[in-house]
Write a protein that holds these residues in place. Structure first.
Motif, PDB file in Angstrom:
ATOM      1  N   TRP A 140      24.084 -35.878 -56.652  1.00 62.15           N
ATOM      2  CA  TRP A 140      24.973 -35.947 -55.498  1.00 62.15           C
ATOM      3  C   TRP A 140      25.502 -34.560 -55.124  1.00 62.15           C
ATOM      4  O   TRP A 140      25.678 -34.242 -53.944  1.00 62.15           O
ATOM      5  N   SER A 141      25.745 -33.712 -56.119  1.00 58.14           N
ATOM      6  CA  SER A 141      26.194 -32.343 -55.822  1.00 58.14           C
ATOM      7  C   SER A 141      25.120 -31.575 -55.066  1.00 58.14           C
ATOM      8  O   SER A 141      25.416 -30.802 -54.143  1.00 58.14           O
ATOM      9  N   ASP A 142      23.844 -31.782 -55.462  1.00 54.16           N
ATOM     10  CA  ASP A 142      22.743 -31.165 -54.733  1.00 54.16           C
ATOM     11  C   ASP A 142      22.761 -31.598 -53.272  1.00 54.16           C
ATOM     12  O   ASP A 142      22.562 -30.790 -52.359  1.00 54.16           O
ATOM     13  N   SER A 143      22.993 -32.897 -53.062  1.00 54.04           N
ATOM     14  CA  SER A 143      22.991 -33.424 -51.700  1.00 54.04           C
ATOM     15  C   SER A 143      24.167 -32.881 -50.892  1.00 54.04           C
ATOM     16  O   SER A 143      24.025 -32.561 -49.706  1.00 54.04           O
ATOM     17  N   TRP A 144      25.334 -32.795 -51.528  1.00 54.93           N
ATOM     18  CA  TRP A 144      26.494 -32.223 -50.841  1.00 54.93           C
ATOM     19  C   TRP A 144      26.223 -30.763 -50.473  1.00 54.93           C
ATOM     20  O   TRP A 144      26.615 -30.297 -49.391  1.00 54.93           O
TER      21      TRP A 144
END
Length: 663
Positions: A344-348
């Motif tokens: 999710w951090s990658d996506s953010w």
């Protein structure tokens, strides 16, 4: 003349914006450029200024896209082709359709085709726009690489979608089959045409290299005109000029990888030229936005059908919905190449880094001025809304990205300390040598000067140090005079020498000019020759003081060199005693002056071959330090790469200015 002056002022704004962005890194650089442009908008010269949309696309977008595609990594493009197709084509099309439909539904002031055009304008991402805000991170290397590759191809997709939407608005007709056919013709036709023409140009360049015609003037000029020729011809044939430029850029980048060490000088010059052009054009777009803002706001204000707050709300809606779509798409439809513990951090990161920059603004400015012979009433509203989206896409990452990356291991290893260690190692290696002291001191002083240029000069501190060293020298000479070790004439002339040396050490332009005039008059009078006076004026005062005062002493059968050596020892001893951690930079400047003065008096003719060898030895020592620290795991490859480039640039600078080190 007025046009030339207008362009020069724009370039001054580009320089000013880049300088301010460098000193205030927390503020995105485009804000400074927009601010300077807005300031210039109030100059009478720029009242009513308007850039032709066709010229804008041809002169700015085409070369920017060509350079971007030429520098993209073909290895990562090949590995990430699925992600490129997903992000740069499918997501772009969905964003245009979904967000555009939402804009038309909520803000019916925009016809559906113009809503699609507006969304196409804001789909191109500019990963470099937030590079100063988001530090490189090993943990987020994969998503950052995907962002770089995506930004190239979604630029092209957004431009094609924009062209189709504008064409639909102008014609007033839309058919799915026709739109798909036009999209395919522009997209595939542009890529195929650009690839074929790019291969032809690459073949011509390779042929010139084989024939020995690989001078930068020939090959770099061919490369510079390529995007303009490609765009113009592709547009005439009905293909996408931008995609033709992108395809040709990919081909040219592949050719450069194939050349490797062949024509390395040409490749380096080409890279430097394109770096400057790309920086100027990218900055120029934001300056032009600032200049055009009053006109855009005036158009918005005069359009009674549109309220300014509606346009701001439209910009907020477009950015928010586009951000959500990008976040979800990055999470579920992007392959990260490697397992990740923070999906999710990658996506953010990918959603926040989807900032809009140069291409978005360039597309907004490429909106036509006239529609069917009538002024395009909504042009100002569309540019204003796109500007709102751009500013949001720059402001939000400014605050959000540092928070996202603060817990991850970022690339904080500074090259500044490594550069200092590298140069200190070279200085220490040279200091251990006992042969050729004059030539060795030239090289050591050149290396030490690199430290001084990185520091803010403290003129008051330098003057204080020189005054103390000067008093120490004068006191040492006075002792020799009182001991009867020098004559009355030597004492008189040496004090005059010290008086003018105080002018020489202070490198102010007006003092330099006075010294040149003074030495010219006296040398001309000494030799009764006007040519000698002219030659003296063109010679550095530091060199002339050695020549003039040595001749003055020789006229009286005296020698200044033993006296200067004694005074030099006293001055340097005093400086050594005064050295602290706070004044070492200013002290190095004064020490270098005394070293140079002593060398000029005692060894005016240095051997250039020895200086050359010592510089090579210094560079070799720096290379060895980098290699040893890298092998020991104490230095990252990124820092090693930066240091190696610095050594190469230092070597090139020395080779191009060898005579300057012998003056």
């Amino acid at each position: 003349m007025e046009t030339v002056f207008l362009v020069l002022v724009l370039l001054i704004a580009v320089v000013g914006g880049n300088v301010l962005g460098r000193h205030f890194p927390r503020i995105p650089q485009p804000f400074f450029l927009i601010g300077l442009g807005l300031l210039f908008a109030f100059f009478p010269l720029y009242h009513g200024f308007q850039f032709s949309p066709d010229v804008f696309t041809f002169a700015i977008i085409a070369p920017l896209m060509y350079n971007e595609s030429e520098n993209v990594s073909r290895y990562w493009v090949g590995r990430g082709i699925v992600n490129i197709f997903s992000l740069a084509i499918v997501l772009v099309v969905l964003t245009v359709l979904v967000v555009g439909s939402g804009v038309h539904w909520l803000f019916p002031i925009f016809p559906l085709s113009l809503a699609f055009a507006l969304c196409a304008v804001v789909t191109p991402t500019d990963a470099s726009a937030v590079s100063a805000i988001a530090p490189e991170s090993e943990e987020y290397r994969v998503p950052q690489t995907i962002l770089q590759n995506e930004s190239l191809f979604n630029d092209a997709s957004g431009i094609v979608a924009f062209d189709l939407a504008i064409a639909t608005y102008v014609s007033g007709k839309f058919a799915v089959s026709t739109a798909l056919l036009d999209f395919g013709k522009e997209f595939l036709g542009g890529l195929l045409f650009g690839a074929l023409l790019g291969l032809g140009i690459a073949w011509v360049r390779q042929l010139l290299i084989r024939w020995g015609d690989n001078s930068p003037l020939v090959l770099v000029t061919i490369e510079l005109v390529t995007p303009f020729v490609l765009y113009y011809v592709a547009d005439l044939l009905g293909f996408s000029g931008i995609l033709a430029v992108v395809a040709a850029g990919l081909i040219q980048g592949g050719e450069r990888e194939h050349l490797r060490l062949t024509s390395s000088r040409m490749q380096m010059i080409s890279a430097n030229v394109w770096e400057i052009i790309n920086g100027i054009l990218s900055s120029l777009v934001f300056v032009l936005l600032g200049i055009s803002l009053p006109r855009v706001l005036q158009a918005v204000w005069q359009n009674e059908q549109v309220l300014w707050w509606q346009l701001i709300l439209a910009g907020l809606f477009i950015y928010s919905l586009k951000f959500v779509m990008r976040l979800v798409w990055s999470r579920y439809f992007v392959w990260m190449h490697a397992p990740s513990k923070h999906r999710w951090s990658d996506s953010w990161l990918m959603a926040l880094s989807g900032a809009n920059g140069t291409i978005t603004l360039a597309l907004a400015f490429s909106l036509p001025l006239l529609i069917k012979g009538q002024p395009f009433v909504l042009r100002g509203s569309l540019i204003f809304t796109a500007t709102v989206v751009i500013l949001l896409s720059l402001l939000v990452p400014t605050f959000a990205l540092p928070q996202l990356l603060k817990n991850g291991p970022t690339k904080t290893e500074s090259t500044t300390n490594w550069r200092q260690r590298m140069r200190l190692a070279a200085i220490m290696a040279l200091a251990e040598q006992t042969d050729h002291p004059s030539e060795r001191q030239i090289v050591i002083d050149a290396l030490r000067q690199q430290f001084q240029w990185q520091q803010v000069p403290r003129h008051r501190q330098q003057r204080s140090l020189f005054q103390q060293a000067d008093r120490a020298e004068e006191q040492a000479i006075k002792v020799l005079y009182e001991q009867g070790k020098m004559t009355e004439s030597e004492w008189f002339y040496y004090r005059r020498f010290l008086k003018y040396s105080r002018f020489t050490v202070d490198q102010r332009w007006w003092k330099n000019l006075i010294l040149r005039l003074w030495f010219s008059v006296h040398m001309g009078h000494m030799y009764h020759d006007i040519q000698t006076a002219q030659d003296t004026f063109m010679t550095s005062p530091l060199v002339m003081e050695q020549i003039y005062w040595q001749r003055c002493f020789e006229k009286h059968d005296e020698d200044i060199r033993p006296l200067e050596a004694a005074g030099n020892r006293a001055a340097l001893a005093k400086l050594t005693a005064l050295k602290t951690t706070e004044n070492h930079t200013a002290l190095d400047v004064i020490q270098r002056y005394y070293h140079e003065r002593h060398r000029q008096f005692n060894a005016p003719e240095v051997e250039s071959a020895i200086v050359y060898q010592l510089f090579l030895a210094a560079f070799h020592t720096e290379y060895e330090l980098v290699q040893a620290e890298l092998a020991a795991g104490k230095m990252s490859t990124e820092v090693a790469d930066d240091l190696q480039q610095q050594i190469i640039f230092d070597e090139m600078s020395y080779l191009q200015n060898r005579t300057a080190f012998l003056a």
